[in-house]
Design an enzyme around this catalytic site. Sequence first.
Site, PDB file in Angstrom:
ATOM      1  N   TYR A 121      26.011 -12.325  27.159  1.00 10.19           N
ATOM      2  CA  TYR A 121      25.825 -11.083  27.934  1.00 10.19           C
ATOM      3  C   TYR A 121      26.354 -11.263  29.360  1.00 10.19           C
ATOM      4  O   TYR A 121      27.132 -10.445  29.856  1.00 10.19           O
ATOM      5  CB  TYR A 121      24.342 -10.723  27.962  1.00 10.19           C
ATOM      6  CG  TYR A 121      24.016  -9.537  28.844  1.00 10.19           C
ATOM      7  CD1 TYR A 121      24.151  -8.237  28.377  1.00 10.19           C
ATOM      8  CD2 TYR A 121      23.581  -9.717  30.164  1.00 10.19           C
ATOM      9  CE1 TYR A 121      23.853  -7.149  29.197  1.00 10.19           C
ATOM     10  CE2 TYR A 121      23.283  -8.634  30.982  1.00 10.19           C
ATOM     11  CZ  TYR A 121      23.416  -7.360  30.489  1.00 10.19           C
ATOM     12  OH  TYR A 121      23.142  -6.290  31.300  1.00 10.19           O
ATOM     13  N   SER A 130      26.336  -5.530  35.966  1.00  9.95           N
ATOM     14  CA  SER A 130      24.946  -5.979  36.130  1.00  9.95           C
ATOM     15  C   SER A 130      24.886  -6.882  37.358  1.00  9.95           C
ATOM     16  O   SER A 130      25.902  -7.501  37.720  1.00  9.95           O
ATOM     17  CB  SER A 130      24.525  -6.792  34.897  1.00  9.95           C
ATOM     18  OG  SER A 130      23.297  -7.450  35.125  1.00  9.95           O
TER      19      SER A 130
END
Length: 264
Positions: free
Chosen positions: A152, A139
């Site tokens: 996360y 990400s």
Amino acid sequence: MRMTDNTILITGGTSGIGLELAQQFIALGNDVIVVGRNPARLDALRVSHPKLHVLRGDVGDPRSVAALYEQVAGAFPDLNVLVNSAGIMRKIDLQRPDFDLADVTREVEANLNGTIWMDVQFLAHLKQKQNAAIVNVSSGLAFVPMPIAPVYCATKAAIHAFTLSLRVQLRNTPVKVFELAPPGTDTPLFHGEFAADDGGGIKPMAVDVLARHAIDGMRRDVLEIRPGLANVLKLGSRIAPNFMLAQTSRSVDAMHGNAGSRRA
Ligand SMILES: NC(=O)c1ccc[n+]([C@@H]2O[C@H](COP(=O)([O-])OP(=O)(O)OC[C@H]3O[C@@H](n4cnc5c(N)ncnc54)[C@H](OP(=O)(O)O)[C@@H]3O)[C@@H](O)[C@H]2O)c1
């Protein structure tokens, strides 16, 4: 790498980025197998996307990863590309008093352990193939964390670091190791637990555009694919890390219900 005539396994290929990649890979003349957990979603996909091979598996469970390998290696011996897109993202207030410790690290199982387990489990098979590749999906938040999703972001930074090491360890093999670091992308995960302004009000990238960037990057052997704002986050993390963190930190005040009274 060659982007046709591959056999491609996509974890998390039943939704969002994984499903869009699956469809674009099929359109290019590849055979695609997708994996997810939700049985209703798997059944629906079998009807709506008859060209997809749909399998049930939980990458956050090592026994399921081993069983998936047996199933895939048996039924799809030509498998030469693995895409690890399975992932979950949650908003977590670390000051909450009522934590279930096993629950707070659930993203570590699915995102990080799942990626590592899949890579290690399928590696010996992939090493025997021509035009072989592993794509780990990290990400833009691997480079600058967004503090309302602390676990996360930690998993994504770890996937980035793991992928760098994996690439070096595999440099004497035919397996190419890609990292796809998406920016905010218009999928169920992006909208899931997050309010519109949690990500600083950024407009997410359309998922078909993201998938085209990914496939174009793979075709050109760009090993770290960082479309759009993901590239800004990486460069910003080098040039102005505190400024970048301040941008991704604004939503913490809203989470604590004290917008406008930031202490640091
Ligand atoms: N969308 C974004 O803004 C964005 C930005 C950067 C990175 N990413 C990354 O891109 C990847 C895909 O995200 P997305 O936006 O496409 O999310 P999504 O639409 O929610 O899709 C996630 C997929 O992962 C599967 N999955 C989750 N946990 C799993 C597990 N333990 N085992 C097997 N499958 C599992 C889900 O299916 P089941 O629930 O049925 O298992 C689903 O198919 C993730 O790794 C995410 O972190 C997304």
